[in-house]
Design a protein around this motif. Structure first.
Motif, mmCIF file in Angstrom:
data_model
loop_
_atom_site.group_PDB
_atom_site.id
_atom_site.type_symbol
_atom_site.label_atom_id
_atom_site.label_comp_id
_atom_site.label_asym_id
_atom_site.label_seq_id
_atom_site.Cartn_x
_atom_site.Cartn_y
_atom_site.Cartn_z
ATOM 1 N N PHE A 1 0.835 -1.205 0.000
ATOM 2 C CA PHE A 1 0.000 0.000 0.000
ATOM 3 C C PHE A 1 0.868 1.252 0.000
ATOM 4 C CE2 PHE A 1 -2.348 3.444 1.932
ATOM 5 C CZ PHE A 1 -3.625 3.333 1.415
ATOM 6 N N ILE A 2 1.909 1.254 0.818
ATOM 7 C CA ILE A 2 2.798 2.421 0.903
ATOM 8 C C ILE A 2 3.531 2.626 -0.420
ATOM 9 C CG2 ILE A 2 4.821 3.364 2.105
ATOM 10 C CD1 ILE A 2 3.879 1.659 4.553
ATOM 11 N N ALA A 3 4.006 1.529 -1.002
ATOM 12 C CA ALA A 3 4.722 1.633 -2.278
ATOM 13 C C ALA A 3 3.829 2.202 -3.376
ATOM 14 C CB ALA A 3 5.248 0.256 -2.683
ATOM 15 N N LYS A 4 2.553 1.877 -3.335
ATOM 16 C CA LYS A 4 1.635 2.314 -4.393
ATOM 17 C C LYS A 4 1.060 3.701 -4.126
ATOM 18 C CE LYS A 4 -2.386 0.783 -7.055
ATOM 19 N NZ LYS A 4 -3.346 -0.320 -7.291
ATOM 20 N N HIS A 5 0.697 3.980 -2.841
ATOM 21 C CA HIS A 5 -0.044 5.208 -2.536
ATOM 22 C C HIS A 5 0.766 6.251 -1.779
ATOM 23 C CE1 HIS A 5 -3.791 3.374 -3.927
ATOM 24 N NE2 HIS A 5 -3.490 2.304 -3.228
ATOM 25 N N GLY A 6 1.882 5.855 -1.176
ATOM 26 C CA GLY A 6 2.714 6.810 -0.461
ATOM 27 C C GLY A 6 2.462 6.834 1.034
ATOM 28 N N ALA A 7 3.413 7.443 1.750
ATOM 29 C CA ALA A 7 3.357 7.474 3.216
ATOM 30 C C ALA A 7 2.192 8.312 3.728
ATOM 31 C CB ALA A 7 4.679 8.007 3.766
ATOM 32 N N ASP A 8 1.888 9.422 3.084
ATOM 33 C CA ASP A 8 0.807 10.282 3.573
ATOM 34 C C ASP A 8 -0.537 9.569 3.533
ATOM 35 O OD1 ASP A 8 2.568 12.336 4.075
ATOM 36 O OD2 ASP A 8 2.185 13.380 2.181
ATOM 37 N N ALA A 9 -0.801 8.840 2.453
ATOM 38 C CA ALA A 9 -2.065 8.099 2.354
ATOM 39 C C ALA A 9 -2.153 7.040 3.442
ATOM 40 C CB ALA A 9 -2.186 7.460 0.974
ATOM 41 N N TYR A 10 -1.028 6.427 3.752
ATOM 42 C CA TYR A 10 -0.993 5.410 4.810
ATOM 43 C C TYR A 10 -1.309 6.032 6.160
ATOM 44 C CZ TYR A 10 0.900 1.508 7.566
ATOM 45 O OH TYR A 10 1.077 0.456 8.453
ATOM 46 N N LYS A 11 -0.731 7.195 6.437
ATOM 47 C CA LYS A 11 -0.968 7.853 7.716
ATOM 48 C C LYS A 11 -2.426 8.265 7.886
ATOM 49 C CE LYS A 11 3.680 9.778 8.376
ATOM 50 N NZ LYS A 11 4.470 11.030 8.462
ATOM 51 N N GLN A 12 -3.082 8.599 6.787
ATOM 52 C CA GLN A 12 -4.460 9.070 6.856
ATOM 53 C C GLN A 12 -5.476 7.958 7.130
ATOM 54 O OE1 GLN A 12 -5.069 11.237 3.196
ATOM 55 N NE2 GLN A 12 -3.462 12.729 3.673
ATOM 56 N N LEU A 13 -5.013 6.724 7.153
ATOM 57 C CA LEU A 13 -5.931 5.613 7.391
ATOM 58 C C LEU A 13 -6.461 5.608 8.822
ATOM 59 C CD1 LEU A 13 -3.956 2.807 5.529
ATOM 60 C CD2 LEU A 13 -6.101 3.851 4.785
ATOM 61 N N SER A 14 -5.676 6.139 9.765
ATOM 62 C CA SER A 14 -6.082 6.202 11.159
ATOM 63 C C SER A 14 -6.217 7.660 11.572
ATOM 64 C CB SER A 14 -5.063 5.489 12.057
ATOM 65 O OG SER A 14 -5.127 4.089 11.875
ATOM 66 N N PRO A 15 -6.992 7.945 12.609
ATOM 67 C CA PRO A 15 -7.185 9.338 13.027
ATOM 68 C C PRO A 15 -5.888 10.000 13.458
ATOM 69 C CG PRO A 15 -8.779 7.877 14.077
ATOM 70 C CD PRO A 15 -7.764 7.005 13.409
ATOM 71 N N GLU A 16 -5.937 11.320 13.515
ATOM 72 C CA GLU A 16 -4.775 12.087 13.956
ATOM 73 C C GLU A 16 -4.353 11.643 15.354
ATOM 74 O OE1 GLU A 16 -3.477 16.789 14.425
ATOM 75 O OE2 GLU A 16 -5.494 16.238 13.769
ATOM 76 N N ASP A 17 -3.064 11.586 15.581
ATOM 77 C CA ASP A 17 -2.449 11.194 16.848
ATOM 78 C C ASP A 17 -2.477 9.689 17.095
ATOM 79 O OD1 ASP A 17 -1.852 13.832 17.466
ATOM 80 O OD2 ASP A 17 -3.785 14.126 18.470
ATOM 81 N N ALA A 18 -3.138 8.916 16.241
ATOM 82 C CA ALA A 18 -3.103 7.460 16.388
ATOM 83 C C ALA A 18 -1.930 6.901 15.588
ATOM 84 C CB ALA A 18 -4.417 6.840 15.909
ATOM 85 N N THR A 19 -1.604 5.644 15.832
ATOM 86 C CA THR A 19 -0.567 4.971 15.061
ATOM 87 C C THR A 19 -0.966 4.946 13.586
ATOM 88 O OG1 THR A 19 0.042 3.586 16.926
ATOM 89 C CG2 THR A 19 0.635 2.779 14.752
ATOM 90 N N PRO A 20 -0.033 5.264 12.674
ATOM 91 C CA PRO A 20 -0.382 5.238 11.246
ATOM 92 C C PRO A 20 -0.792 3.847 10.774
ATOM 93 C CG PRO A 20 1.690 6.411 11.603
ATOM 94 C CD PRO A 20 1.337 5.733 12.905
#
Length: 543
Positions: free
Chosen positions: A353-372
């Motif tokens: 997923f990270i390789a295809k969509h990037g780190a920012d998209a991965y981080k957005q999967l969980s709410p702010e301040d939660a584990t990415p």
């Protein structure tokens, strides 16, 4: 000593020779027991000294119990214990006229204990030959010699953009190859992928250690030895979504400069290795594996502690699966002395997923301040809707247990939860509003771990829970360090007896385990006991 032996064999023995463990497993499959002649043959074929082979033959569960024409294994994992209080074990022993670890004199039937078969959603579970049956009627079918394959669990994502339940299609790998290894490594570090196997160590940091090694030969290892009773996440990923794991391994290999990878699967999961082997052949036919990077699947032989990375690497090389002191860490010196990245199966399945969509998209999967990212959690059969669900971090434990898993099937209250395996603390029912995340659970003495959630209903005897967990801990110790080997046996004896437990002596013993054990097995086993001391002291029979 084991590391030196492996490197000696690598230099002087024939390439492609079987390991001692492979030869011994073959002998057990053919004859149902290991003889001295088998050990001598294994020594000759593997190049190891006979003394080292004897150590292998007396370590793994699959090699210890003599097998009859019909070999029955009964799960004694925590989810099965929560389901019946071990009544299913007593029923089977009485009906077969055997105790765990015994074989009839005529060699017709044998009975063994196993932990865990990965059917925690439908416990209790039993294995009759290679057929795993579980849930209502499983014990009756076993005793009627009519076992049937157990149903597979629900396996779905609650995310709009699934990471772990979407089929692996190698699109992330294809995109990564358009860039550089350094760019992929930077993306994984930026995504802050925490290890999903227990410790939560950042995957990008592990990769960077190996990538910086001056040794051009590097290895990637997927830890598929998911031994935590109550967890069946990696089992599902390996069996239902194998290409996603293979893609993650290939991506790790590209990032660190490795040409080969291994997956160590559990023998308790007999479907895992065949599923991965088939997927490898498909990936080779499609051109994804073979030239740039290739993968070998190795099956273990029954040992919980082999989930620890140094013990896993010893098992992978056919040795006794005991823990080694660190440093050196595997990223410096692992398989055959080469720099080795060891990641949990679920960790690697995040990478595409990270390789295809990037780190920012991965981080957005969980709410702010939660584990990415996301996490698969799985629930034992006490729940109304047991199964494995991909969820974002940041939900409360109550939301997971009540909204996702439907609460207790019986309608009773949740007395306590063990989240993340037998080395994790136990969360009492009045703390269900705790957030499911690394920091929040750690503050309660618990951990995310593998993500298995095992519920204990009201009226559960918590001293019996402590006794069960300490039996598991003592039985699964690799025995290398004496605080763990002796300390867990003594702790188990304290709770197993009819006498009251000396709390001061117990506290001293737990401290010794935490400070003196070589690995997280002995160091982590005090966590659930401390939780029980904190939240259920009146039930433990203390003095």
């Amino acid at each position: 000593m084991s590391r030196n032996l492996v490197e000696l064999v690598r230099r002087h023995h024939e390439q492609g020779a079987p390991t001692a463990l492979e030869v011994l497993k073959e002998a057990m499959d053919q004859r149902g027991e290991i003889t001295d002649d088998d050990r001598r043959v294994a020594a000759e074929r593997s190049g190891l000294p006979e003394a080292a082979v004897h150590g292998v033959s007396t370590f793994y569960d699959d090699l210890l119990v003599p097998r009859g024409e019909r070999h029955v294994r009964v799960c004694t994992g925590t989810a099965c214990f929560a389901a019946t209080g071990d009544a299913h074990v007593d029923t089977i022993e009485d009906a077969l006229g055997l105790k765990l670890g015994e074989r009839k004199d005529d060699k017709s039937v044998s009975l063994a204990e196993t932990v865990c078969l990965g059917y925690c959603h439908a416990g209790p579970a039993v294995r009759d030959g290679d057929t795993i049956d579980a849930g209502p009627g499983a014990i009756e079918r076993l005793l009627a010699n009519a076992s049937i394959p157990a149903p597979e669990p629900v396996f779905l994502s609650l995310l709009d953009e699934p990471v772990l339940t979407r089929p692996g299609d190698w699109s992330g790998y294809a995109k990564a190859l358009q860039g550089t290894p350094e760019e992929l490594l930077a993306a994984v570090k930026a995504a802050d992928v925490k290890g999903r196997g227990g410790a939560g160590f950042p995957a990008g940091m592990k990769w960077e250690f190996a990538a910086k090694s001056p040794n051009p030969d590097k290895v990637i290892v997927a830890n598929g030895d998911e031994g935590d009773p109550g967890s069946y996440i990696d089992k599902l990923l390996m069996e239902e979504n194998p290409h996603l794991l293979l893609e993650g391994l290939a991506l790790a290999g590209y990032a660190v400069g490795a040409a080969h990878g291994f997956v160590l699967t559990r023998s308790e999961y007999p479907r895992s290795k065949p599923a991965l082997d088939r997927a490898i052949e498909e990936a080779r036919a499609q051109g994804h594996l073979g030239e740039r990077f290739d993968i070998t699947i190795v099956e273990g032989a029954g040992s919980y502690v082999v989930g620890e990375e140094t013990a896993l690497l010893a098992c992978l090389q056919g040795l006794r699966g005991t823990v080694s002191a660190r440093p050196p860490f595997p990223a410096e010196r692992g398989v055959h002395g080469l720099p080795t990245v060891v990641n949990n199966v679920e960790t690697l399945c995040n990478i595409a997923f990270i390789a295809k969509h990037g780190a920012d998209a991965y981080k957005q999967l969980s709410p702010e301040d939660a584990t990415p990212g996301s996490k698969i959690v799985c629930f034992n059969e006490r729940f109304a809707k047991p199964g494995a669900y991909e969820v974002p971090f940041g939900m409360t434990v109550r939301e997971l247990c009540e909204d996702v898993a439907g609460g207790m099937a019986s309608g009773k209250a949740i007395k306590a939860l063990q989240i993340g395996g037998p080395l994790a603390g136990i969360l009492p029912g009045h703390k269900l509003d705790t957030v499911f995340d690394f920091k929040a659970l750690a503050q309660e003495g618990c951990m995310v771990g593998h993500g298995g959630i095992v519920a204990f209903e009201e009226l559960t005897d918590m001293r019996a829970v402590a006794t069960h967990l300490l039996h598991f801990g003592a039985a699964e110790s690799c025995g290398k360090c004496f605080p763990c080997r002796i300390g867990l046996q003594r702790a188990h004896a304290m709770f197993k007896s009819d006498e009251r437990v000396d709390r001061e002596r117990l506290e001293q013993l737990l401290e010794t385990l935490e400070l003196g054990s070589l690995c997280a097995h002995g160091g982590g086993m005090p966590a659930p006991i401390r939780s029980l001391l904190a939240h259920f002291p009146e039930e433990l029979g203390l003095k």
